[in-house]
Enzyme design. Structure first.
Site, PDB file in Angstrom:
ATOM      1  N   CYS A  56      54.603  60.571  62.176  1.00 58.07           N
ATOM      2  CA  CYS A  56      55.515  60.214  63.264  1.00 58.07           C
ATOM      3  C   CYS A  56      56.595  61.281  63.379  1.00 58.07           C
ATOM      4  CB  CYS A  56      56.207  58.887  63.037  1.00 58.07           C
ATOM      5  SG  CYS A  56      55.356  57.730  62.022  1.00 58.07           S
ATOM      6  N   HIS A 111      61.998  59.999  63.942  1.00 57.29           N
ATOM      7  CA  HIS A 111      63.226  59.799  63.172  1.00 57.29           C
ATOM      8  C   HIS A 111      64.285  60.825  63.576  1.00 57.29           C
ATOM      9  CE1 HIS A 111      61.770  56.605  60.604  1.00 57.29           C
ATOM     10  NE2 HIS A 111      60.638  57.272  60.497  1.00 57.29           N
ATOM     11  N   CYS A 147      58.815  61.003  57.807  1.00 63.82           N
ATOM     12  CA  CYS A 147      57.398  60.963  58.160  1.00 63.82           C
ATOM     13  C   CYS A 147      56.932  62.166  58.952  1.00 63.82           C
ATOM     14  CB  CYS A 147      57.063  59.704  58.939  1.00 63.82           C
ATOM     15  SG  CYS A 147      55.292  59.598  59.236  1.00 63.82           S
TER      16      CYS A 147
END
Lengths: 571, 382
Positions: A65, A69, A62
């Protein structure tokens, strides 16, 4: 009695590809289905690669975001290899992740969510003087003057006059569910534009420490940005002063624009405190360690679970109790599609059984999404800002309790209003205020350590693969802006044998499980939920956006065989 | 910064007339044109011609399709410095379809797209982010009940030009990394009959995206590109040749471990796996986020994200060139597209080796005779 079938595809102003279908009866929603319509298979791709590289691949799950991660990934590898990072690296990660929260939440509020509540066209008829008076009554923000609002309104008038409406084309302007007076709409539109510039300026913190945004760089063992006050190419006083400026700029905007706007707008939509609650269980894995992620007691946002809206107790979270179902998902399990599997035993074999494109409806299909259905002890969960604030509230967390109490007092509603569409949107604002304050604390800690001569940013001893055990496994968690995130990595012979993620939007956007229990989006849409005009699904957007969907994150896949694939080697 | 007194563009009037009418943002508009002229490699003297071109046309329609992607390229474009994203949306283009930003959803959104494409047939710019899945009949990515491939083919049909934005639209990127579970490919593998420019990178720099749009509006054509379809104004040079740490490479001063003495002095990251010697990118010159910094500037080696197939060819990322997949025995000249990068990388490796050997000899030569380790032969060779 006939219900109307409604399809909203694409759901816009989110990350990724989401389709919502509902059935509407006399102004209420009676059935709902959430469909993730994209699949990429990132985890499959991880097998056989260097674990130190993993953060870069999974970061690309992503770009909204971005960072989350990557941080979960380096934490998982550091857990597997027992690497303790220097305190400075932990603080820098907190600053980077903290700014991600702030910027992401503000963008969500103004650019993804606001148009559900703010009628841009109505702003044209506002009185700029009254708008300024309104804005000044709630905030000392210096740009809230009559001249500024008039300029924005003139700009908007001429823009609308061109007939080229661009991103505002075909919006649901004039819909009866819009309740704000024209002046509040004008104020919000002005801040929509201002936030576009602000987000770009404050996120540069990522660039200072990670070289770019989106997708800044991370490093297993710490951070790559060395600190040397007496060098031009490193973190020095020039860069630190820049960071300090961004922290101040972020805090000012959150406290003087975002939060007052949110409270003011919420005041016109209090009925949404009783709409769209849905799943009554909430999970937070906790976030922002003081110096080391293993010190769970030091997490600024605490870990825990609230079951059945019961704020009198916090249930302990145990990742072993997570299982994923694919009963309604386009996958198949060897042992039967009605079983739940823990991520460590997980399988993912994609198997599309839906209709051929183009298709009209998915409701009625047994399987209808690429999203799996994670469950905790068999129960669906909500994750995200509301889960964090509820867990903190129930924990008796001082800062959270104080600000939640203040918000409820200002809006003159009780805690039960938190379990709603409005509650999710308000909780996001509350935690942004908290993080915007906390940033200064973290920055001060960094400065204090550097002042004392501690400039370490990297732990070297486990960098070389030859120093690793033959087999290792680790769990990296992170409570991301959209909720609880977990990465699991298994390493064999210096390579990734298996990589797995359980992601916030997988929890929230999950479909029905083997017992027929709906996921959080679906349950929210049938909880006292209005839909006045099926062809203008404004209310659906309100509730779905209150979760801040991130579909690219949510759809993921484990390796197809479910085994350790150490024999797969990448040179 | 947000120009509070800037006014929108009237229907039927050119941007120039509009600016005259408002009489306010002329100066900042010219600054923007200068900035664009410089990024486009035209030099600041070309600013008037950029301004003239932009002033003489109405806001062109842009259709932005999002396919298999992470939305990072949209985010990167939101970070553009000049024009600001607000000015871009309100003053420069008419963004008539964008899933991330548009107010409408579902049928209303699809109708906005269909209307804009019909009205501006043959004239609109199609921006594409994300890859196309080719397996499972394309069902790995659908919007409004249709495959993303159907959407792409339909939108490409009436487009004047296509901007394939980011590594996914370029060649497939991370989901196309081995074993490419969904058969992800770039726009160029699907659309063959339209001019396509590839803004390479994962993601690309927002300002380069804006500059490409402005180039098209200014000159009526896409910019000149290299064999990968990347604009030369941004991707014409190797990182290694423009790197602020290059002097340290030449001097044999390498970071040998993160946070070591070399790292704290900003030395060359070649030994840490930097792919700058094999990567063509605007990073060192344009830099990121209002020229705040760039990856190597923040102490991390380049991972080569503007090069096709970099997830396989440039990995492991911390291995020194050329000891990575793309440059070993199984290097794929066909997929890399040119022996150019491979040759350059191998050449750099040889260069680096020679430099280091030279450094070792020189250091040894400078050792005092009583250290007992310096032979006459080495000294002579140094």
């Amino acid at each position: 009695m006939a219900s109307t079938k409604v399809v909203v595809d694409p759901i816009t102003r989110i990350e990724g590809h989401l389709r919502i279908e509902v059935q509407a009866d006399q102004g209420k929603i009676s059935g709902s289905w959430a469909t993730a319509t994209m699949f990429r298979g990132i985890e499959t791709i991880m097998t056989g690669r260097d674990p130190r590289d993993a953060w870069a691949y999974v970061q690309r799950i992503c770009g909204v975001c971005t960072t989350v991660h990557a941080i979960a990934s380096v934490r998982a590898v550091e857990d597997a290899l027992d690497i303790k990072i220097p305190a400075n690296a932990n603080t820098i990660r907190n600053l980077v992740h903290g700014m991600q929260y702030i910027q992401d939440h503000v963008i969500h509020f103004y650019h993804l969510h606001a148009l559900d509540w703010v009628d841009v066209v109505s702003a044209l008829s506002a009185d700029p003087a009254k708008a300024a008076a309104l804005a000044k009554s709630i905030s000392p923000w210096p740009n809230n003057g009559e001249a500024e609002f008039r300029a924005v309104q003139d700009r908007l008038k001429k823009f609308v006059g061109t007939g080229q409406l661009g991103i505002f084309s075909n919006g649901y302007w004039g819909h009866p569910a819009y309740k704000l007076p024209p002046e509040a709409n004008l104020m919000a539109v002005a801040h929509y534009l201002e936030a576009l510039d602000w987000q770009r300026d404050v996120i540069r913190l990522h660039t200072v420490f990670g070289g770019k945004n989106p997708h800044p760089n991370f490093l297993v063992g710490g951070m790559a940005s060395a600190i040397n006050l007496d060098e031009t190419a490193t973190i020095n006083a020039v860069r630190l002063a820049d960071v300090q400026g961004m922290i101040k700029k972020a805090k000012d905007f959150v406290e003087q624009v975002y939060w007052p706007d949110l409270v003011a707008i919420a005041g016109f939509y209090k009925e949404w405190g009783a709409i769209g609650g849905g799943v009554p269980n909430f999970l937070a894995c906790g976030e922002f360690p003081e110096t080391d992620i293993r010190d769970l007691g030091s997490l600024y946002f605490p870990r825990g679970i609230i079951m059945g809206k019961d704020l009198s107790k916090v249930v302990e979270y145990d990742q072993q109790k997570v299982e994923e179902y694919i009963t309604s998902s386009w996958y198949t399990y060897e042992g039967g599609d009605d079983k739940g599997l823990h991520p460590y035993a997980g399988e993912t074999t994609p198997k599309y059984t839906g209709p051929k494109a183009p298709y009209e409806y998915l409701q009625g299909e047994k399987k209808y999404t690429w999203m799996k259905a994670p469950r905790y002890e068999g129960k669906p969960m909500q994750v995200g800002p509301l889960a964090r604030m509820l867990v903190g509230y129930a924990h008796g967390h001082k800062d959270i309790k104080e600000l939640v109490g203040q918000a409820l007092g200002t809006l003159k509603v009780g805690p039960e209003a938190l379990f709603s569409t409005l509650g999710r949107t308000a909780a996001r604002g509350i935690e942004t205020v908290l993080i915007a304050n906390k940033m200064q604390t973290w920055f001060n800690e960094l400065i204090t350590r550097v002042k004392a001569g501690d400039t370490a940013t990297f732990t070297k001893d486990k960098w070389e693969p030859s120093s690793w055990p033959k087999k290792a496994q680790g769990y990296g968690f992170l409570d991301a802006p959209r909720g609880a995130l977990g990465h699991w990595v298994q390493i064999e012979d210096e390579k990734i044998a298996r990589y797995q993620c359980v992601v916030p939007s997988t929890w929230n956007c999950s479909p029905r499980d083997a017992k027929g229990q709906m996921g959080a989006y679906e349950a929210a849409l049938v909880d006292n939920h209005p839909l006045a005009r099926p062809d203008q699904p404004l209310e659906i957007l309100r509730t779905i956006h209150s979760f801040d969907p991130c579909l690219a994150c949510g759809v993921h896949v484990l390796d197809a065989d479910g085994g350790l694939l150490a024999e797969v080697k990448v040179q | 910064m947000f120009v509070r007194n800037a006014e929108p563009w009237m229907d039927g009037s050119s941007l120039g007339e509009h600016l005259e009418e408002t009489g306010v943002s002329r100066r900042s508009f010219l600054e923007f044109c200068t900035e664009m002229a410089v990024i486009l490699g035209l030099g600041s003297a070309a600013a008037p011609s950029v301004a003239k071109a932009l002033e003489s046309q109405a806001r062109p329609t842009v259709i932005w399709l999002e396919m298999q992607e992470c939305t990072g390229c949209v985010e990167s474009t939101l970070r553009t410095e000049a024009p600001t994203i607000g000015n871009l949306l309100l003053d420069v283009v008419s963004l008539d379809y964008s899933e991330t930003l548009m107010a409408a959803a579902g049928h209303a959104a699809e109708k906005a797209k269909a209307d804009a494409m019909a009205k501006n047939k043959g004239k609109y710019v199609l921006v594409v982010t994300g890859s196309v899945p080719t397996k499972e009949d394309g069902m790995y990515c659908t919007v409004a009940g249709r495959t993303i491939r159907q959407h792409l083919e339909e939108a490409a049909e009436g487009a004047a030009a296509i901007i394939a934005l980011g590594a996914c639209a370029h060649w497939g990127s991370v989901q196309a990394a081995r074993p490419n579970p969904t058969g992800a490919v770039g726009v160029r593998d699907i659309i063959k009959n339209k001019p396509i420019v590839n803004i390479a990178g994962c993601p690309p720099i927002g300002d380069v995206v804006t500059a490409t749009v402005v180039h098209f509006l200014t000159f009526g054509r896409l910019p000149a590109v290299d064999r990968e379809g990347r604009p030369l104004f941004a991707y014409g040079n190797r990182i290694h040749d423009q790197c602020s740490r290059r002097a340290h490479f030449d001097a044999g001063q390498y970071v040998e471990s993160f946070d070591d003495e070399g790292a704290r002095k900003g030395w060359c990251l070649y030994e840490m796996g930097c792919k700058g010697p094999a990567t063509y990118s605007p990073c060192p010159i344009v830099q990121w986020n209002q020229r705040t910094n760039w990856p190597i500037g923040a102490g991390h080696p380049c991972i080569g994200c503007t090069e096709p197939y970099f997830w396989d060819t440039m990995a492991p990322f911390y291995n020194r060139l050329p000891n990575v997949s793309g440059f070993g025995v199984e290097h794929r000249i066909d997929t890399i597209g040119a022996s150019l990068a491979v040759g350059a990388a191998a050449g750099v490796a040889a260069h680096a080796t020679m430099t280091v050997m030279h450094q070792i000899r020189r250091r040894k030569a400078h050792q005092t005779p009583d250290s007992g380790s310096t032979s006459g032969e080495e000294r002579n060779n140094g």
